[in-house]
Design a protein around this motif. Sequence first.
Motif, PDB file in Angstrom:
ATOM      1  N   ASN A   1      54.574 -37.694 -10.936  1.00  0.00           N
ATOM      2  CA  ASN A   1      53.352 -37.667 -10.127  1.00  0.00           C
ATOM      3  C   ASN A   1      53.116 -36.313  -9.469  1.00  0.00           C
ATOM      4  OD1 ASN A   1      53.089 -40.329 -10.792  1.00  0.00           O
ATOM      5  ND2 ASN A   1      53.779 -41.113  -8.817  1.00  0.00           N
ATOM      6  N   SER A   2      54.165 -35.494  -9.388  1.00  0.00           N
ATOM      7  CA  SER A   2      54.011 -34.211  -8.698  1.00  0.00           C
ATOM      8  C   SER A   2      53.640 -33.078  -9.646  1.00  0.00           C
ATOM      9  CB  SER A   2      55.290 -33.871  -7.941  1.00  0.00           C
ATOM     10  OG  SER A   2      56.307 -33.526  -8.861  1.00  0.00           O
ATOM     11  N   ILE A   3      53.519 -33.398 -10.941  1.00  0.00           N
ATOM     12  CA  ILE A   3      53.141 -32.361 -11.910  1.00  0.00           C
ATOM     13  C   ILE A   3      51.674 -32.004 -11.704  1.00  0.00           C
ATOM     14  CG2 ILE A   3      52.872 -31.808 -14.360  1.00  0.00           C
ATOM     15  CD1 ILE A   3      55.248 -33.711 -14.901  1.00  0.00           C
ATOM     16  N   THR A   4      51.409 -30.714 -11.507  1.00  0.00           N
ATOM     17  CA  THR A   4      50.038 -30.290 -11.232  1.00  0.00           C
ATOM     18  C   THR A   4      49.537 -29.421 -12.371  1.00  0.00           C
ATOM     19  OG1 THR A   4      50.892 -28.357 -10.098  1.00  0.00           O
ATOM     20  CG2 THR A   4      50.362 -30.266  -8.737  1.00  0.00           C
ATOM     21  N   GLY A   5      48.227 -29.226 -12.415  1.00  0.00           N
ATOM     22  CA  GLY A   5      47.669 -28.351 -13.438  1.00  0.00           C
ATOM     23  C   GLY A   5      47.296 -29.139 -14.671  1.00  0.00           C
ATOM     24  N   SER A   6      46.786 -28.416 -15.665  1.00  0.00           N
ATOM     25  CA  SER A   6      46.234 -29.047 -16.861  1.00  0.00           C
ATOM     26  C   SER A   6      47.319 -29.380 -17.867  1.00  0.00           C
ATOM     27  CB  SER A   6      45.233 -28.071 -17.481  1.00  0.00           C
ATOM     28  OG  SER A   6      45.875 -26.828 -17.654  1.00  0.00           O
ATOM     29  N   ALA A   7      47.005 -29.240 -19.135  1.00  0.00           N
ATOM     30  CA  ALA A   7      47.919 -29.589 -20.222  1.00  0.00           C
ATOM     31  C   ALA A   7      49.319 -28.999 -20.003  1.00  0.00           C
ATOM     32  CB  ALA A   7      47.364 -29.106 -21.546  1.00  0.00           C
ATOM     33  N   GLN A   8      49.374 -27.699 -19.705  1.00  0.00           N
ATOM     34  CA  GLN A   8      50.681 -27.082 -19.477  1.00  0.00           C
ATOM     35  C   GLN A   8      50.981 -27.081 -17.982  1.00  0.00           C
ATOM     36  OE1 GLN A   8      53.516 -25.963 -21.074  1.00  0.00           O
ATOM     37  NE2 GLN A   8      52.578 -27.214 -22.649  1.00  0.00           N
ATOM     38  N   GLY A   9      51.009 -28.265 -17.397  1.00  0.00           N
ATOM     39  CA  GLY A   9      51.231 -28.366 -15.962  1.00  0.00           C
ATOM     40  C   GLY A   9      52.632 -27.970 -15.583  1.00  0.00           C
ATOM     41  N   GLY A  10      52.878 -27.933 -14.292  1.00  0.00           N
ATOM     42  CA  GLY A  10      54.214 -27.607 -13.823  1.00  0.00           C
ATOM     43  C   GLY A  10      54.482 -28.249 -12.476  1.00  0.00           C
TER      44      GLY A  10
END
Length: 186
Positions: free
Chosen positions: A152-161
Amino acid sequence: SKMKFRWETKFKETEIGEIPRDWEIADLEYCLKSLESGSRPKGGVLAYNPLGILSIGGENINWDGSLSLENCLRFDETFYNNLKKGKIEKDDILLVKDGATIGKLAYIKDIPEGKAMVNEHVFIIRIDNLKSDPKYIFYFLFSENGQQQIENSITGSAQGGINQSIKKQIKIFLPPLSEQSRIAQV
């Protein structure tokens, strides 16, 4: 979803479910000594030194929490010695923060080869052991609950982080310290 423990009687309601009454809920930041990631020398792979110090990346961390170091890059000891951040210590928790294997974790029982570092794709979660048992925190993050929170803490688009904000986002069930160690041993 109630966590059932035979020896516990009284529960209390919290934002992440019911927990035994003498437990706390803390955010990861409360338990931390530091949260840092590493780097690689200029030239990256080109700076590889077969006799150098291990530089651990996402591909070296297995889904079961162990490390595979056969194809690990190595860099000069001088580079390692000059690092301000990213040197691995005993009881560190490694977390892959981006890329294909985001969310993978490893627990450092012993520093591989006595000296090792992480690259820019890996966070070192270093626990303040006056507040929490590092192994307990590893198991918590490794559990279904912890993995869900990391996801749930992954942010950003396809290549999130995952970024430094996980300090505040991840909530941990915190039993009293002595009990954390007991649970970690089990």
